[in-house]
Write an enzyme that holds these catalytic residues in place. Structure first.
Site, PDB file in Angstrom:
ATOM      1  N   THR A 279      47.061  24.453  42.529  1.00  0.00           N
ATOM      2  CA  THR A 279      46.738  23.238  41.982  1.00  0.00           C
ATOM      3  C   THR A 279      45.170  23.025  42.314  1.00  0.00           C
ATOM      4  OG1 THR A 279      48.980  22.454  42.034  1.00  0.00           O
ATOM      5  CG2 THR A 279      47.256  20.629  42.133  1.00  0.00           C
ATOM      6  N   PHE A 281      42.567  20.325  42.690  1.00  0.00           N
ATOM      7  CA  PHE A 281      42.061  18.881  43.158  1.00  0.00           C
ATOM      8  C   PHE A 281      40.654  18.365  42.988  1.00  0.00           C
ATOM      9  CE2 PHE A 281      46.010  20.219  45.358  1.00  0.00           C
ATOM     10  CZ  PHE A 281      47.044  19.135  45.626  1.00  0.00           C
TER      11      PHE A 281
END
Ligand code: PEP
Ligand code: MN
Length: 682
Positions: A279, A281
């Site tokens: 992921t 960020f």
């Protein structure tokens, strides 16, 4: 097997652990020796003590290799932060320098302790040697608000995942947040199935799981029989939930860190469809960051291009012409504007670099909307060769783009709106009407929307006579609080509906920042009235929308003040501003205001923005409207806005200056605008 038979085994294992620990101690001592040697080198060449980028890289690498050995990221970050901090202390002592440089940072996240946002924050800021305090929030927008209100220094928000794609809500929130991106970090997600003591896959009947995690672990979940998947808003919170439920047949999908925090068991680890599950960020704060020269950087922007064929290609060509490498392009629909898309673009380079400033300078002239979300160091990129030292001509343009409100040292106080910034005239296109093109654009309609019958009759007249835009006030800025204030959103529904029936885009005034979003849902053009020309928060609010803005000159404002007001809109990203001369206050009282027709050529020489004239509010008397309209056309206005009414004598506002519908038709003939084919059925 009895306990006593078991004992020798355990003893042997404990001895093995002792051995490993003493090896760790020896290795730490060896590391300290190396660190001291570096201290002496630093002392000789007088290097700064802390190289935070290096520390950050080092810890990130340790996390990666730890993950290859199934070690928890949180553990690695804690251990190596302690090691690195100790190293710095040892080096400082060795050289007799004092003071540790550890700083504290407060980070707002969506989710609770143990969530992936939490771990990413620890990794990002912890690696920089900062003491991290986390403020948790239930939603992304609250996390952003926490930073905006100064209760946290930064927020760390998930923006995309390699398996499940973009986290669109965060994209949408970032655009309006007013925050600057200051960093990004890719974090390896390691989903595990967690349960209570005694839980097993075979006995699992229910699993709490974040929808993103459901998508990322779909293959594993499909192998489970008789097991209900319950969506849960927060990954780590699902761990807490099952702990509270205390039922071994209920599990959760979360990180190892969450298992540790809530005292749960990892039943199976690495359950994502793909091992490479990352992921990304982004880190956002209220102020942009300084990026030292030579550090590879990335910039994120949001833009809207026209919807004509090739518009996106043309915009992208600006990047390739400027030799800028795009690293990401993501499109998002513009709410209530189905014909257009917003594009989120990441590219290599930072604001302030001449090539980037050149590209942004060109882009802002071509795009309908442009906002720079921020430039930040990026570890994914290779270092660039040092740029030649040349003062960027466009650095001030860039400042105006980055700052939410313009700070400019220009004597006239505007830049983006100036001819110096853009020599070619801007065409603002609204559903076929082209303000700033070769043809005169006619806007007509009642001062205020009063009823369905009134607006439908007027819309038909506007369409039949060849008008391009239907006007109608719904929120009326009346000088007296006792005068008719408009029908509000109910009136806007009628206006928008009438516009749809007759194929006319609609313009209406918005009076307060709080109404902007609602009005922008239905109106094709947002009008800022004379009384609000210097309502700066309102200007900024319409600058954040994707609707063209008709900005009327303040009745006591100079043309430079009008252009500075327009700059507030442009600086927020919205490049679609139409200026409107509507008469100013003078000592002359024969007319309601004095129409300053010379404003048209003066504005056209100073700005690339289109200029329209409203003779109705200038004159205040209907008989003066046609000659003033003809004069406006003669002096080169790009458009004319007039008030018309099916029965002006009964109008609830500005009846005396409103043309009868047949007078409007005559004016259109006098202006040489051909009537529309009278299509029946509408
Ligand atoms: C209007 O056009 O509806 C209006 C109120 O005009 P102004 O702001 O120019 O008075
Ligand atoms: Mn009016």
């Amino acid at each position: 097997m009895t306990d006593s038979q078991n004992q020798p085994d355990i003893n042997r294992l404990r001895n093995d652990i002792d051995h490993v620990d003493s090896e760790i101690v020896k290795l730490l001592a060896e590391r300290k020796g190396l660190s001291l040697r570096i201290a002496h080198e630093k002392g000789r060449v007088d290097r700064p003590f802390r190289d935070q980028n290096r520390e950050e890289d080092l810890i990130a690498k340790r996390v990666m290799s730890g993950q290859d050995h199934d070690l928890d990221a949180g553990l690695i970050i804690q251990v190596w932060r302690a090691i690195v901090n100790d190293s710095v202390r040892v080096q400082q002592e060795a050289l007799g320098r004092s003071g540790t440089e550890t700083t504290g940072v407060t980070v707002a996240i969506q989710g609770i302790e143990g969530s992936y946002s939490y771990l990413a924050s620890q990794l990002y800021f912890g690696a920089k040697g900062s003491e991290v305090s986390i403020v948790t929030s239930p939603t992304f927008s609250e996390a952003i608000e926490t930073v905006r209100t100064g209760r946290a220094d930064a927020t760390v928000l998930p923006i995309e995942n390699t398996t499940s794609g973009a986290i669109t809500e965060v994209y949408d929130l970032l655009l309006d947040s007013g925050l600057h991106l200051t960093g990004d970090i890719k974090f390896k997600i390691r989903h595990c199935l967690l349960g209570l003591e005694g839980a097993s896959i075979a006995n699992m009947r229910k699993i709490y799981c974040h929808p993103q995690a459901v998508a990322q672990c779909s293959e594993f979940l499909a192998t489970l029989e008789d097991c209900e998947i319950v969506h849960f808003s927060d990954t780590a919170l699902s761990g807490k939930r099952i702990k509270d439920l205390n039922d071994p047949s209920v599990g959760a999908i979360a990180s190892e860190e969450a298992a540790r925090l809530f005292d749960l068991r990892v039943i199976t680890s690495a359950i994502a469809n793909r091992d490479e599950n990352y992921t990304r960020f982004v880190v956002a704060a209220t102020e942009p960051i300084e990026i030292p020269e030579g550090v590879p950087a990335k910039t994120s922007i949001v833009m809207a291009v026209g919807n004509h064929p090739g518009a996106l290609m043309d915009a992208l060509a600006i990047f390739s012409d400027g030799d800028i490498n795009l690293v990401k392009l993501e499109s998002r629909p513009i709410p209530n504007n189905p014909r257009e898309e917003l594009f989120y673009v990441d590219f290599e380079g930072k604001v302030g670099e001449s090539s980037v400033d050149m590209v942004l300078g060109t882009l802002v002239r071509e795009a309908r909307f442009l906002k720079v979300l921020g430039s930040y160091p990026s570890r994914d990129l290779r270092p660039k060769p040092k740029p030649r030292k040349t003062e960027s001509k466009l650095s001030k343009v860039r400042e105006a783009l980055v700052e939410p409100s313009p700070t400019t040292d220009d004597a006239k106080g505007y830049r983006l709106g100036s001819r110096g910034h853009k020599s070619t005239s801007t065409v603002v296109e609204v559903a076929g009407a082209r303000f700033g093109g070769d043809d005169l654009v006619m806007i007509a309609g009642p001062c205020a929307v009063e009823s369905w019958d009134q607006i439908v009759a007027t819309a038909r007249a506007v369409r039949d006579a060849g008008g391009s835009v239907l006007r109608g006030g719904c929120f009326k800025p009346r000088t007296s609080p006792y005068s008719f204030q408009g029908l509000g959103l109910e009136g806007l529904d009628m206006l928008a509906e009438a516009g749809k029936i007759f194929g006319l885009p609609v313009v209406t005034e918005v009076l307060s920042p709080g109404d902007v979003d609602d009005v922008a849902k239905k109106a094709d053009i947002l009008q800022i009235g004379t009384r609000n020309m210097q309502n700066f928060s309102l200007l900024a609010a319409v600058g954040r929308t994707h609707r063209p803005v008709l900005l009327k000159r303040g009745m006591s404002s100079s043309l430079d003040e009008l252009l500075q007001a327009a700059e507030y809109i442009l600086a927020e990203g919205n490049q679609q501003v139409i200026l409107c001369e509507r008469g100013i206050r003078t000592f002359e009282n024969s007319t309601r205001n004095t129409l300053d027709l010379s404003a048209v050529p003066v504005l056209k020489s100073r700005t690339h923005l289109p200029v329209v004239v409203d003779p109705s509010h200038a004159a205040g008397k209907r008989e003066l409207v046609p000659p003033l309209a003809l004069a406006a056309e003669a002096i080169g206005a790009h458009g004319i806005m007039v008030e018309i009414h099916p029965d002006p004598d009964t109008a609830l506002s500005d009846g005396p200056q409103s043309l009868h519908l047949d007078q409007f038709e005559e004016l259109m003939v006098a202006l040489g605008i051909p009537p529309a084919g009278r299509v029946s059925g509408a």
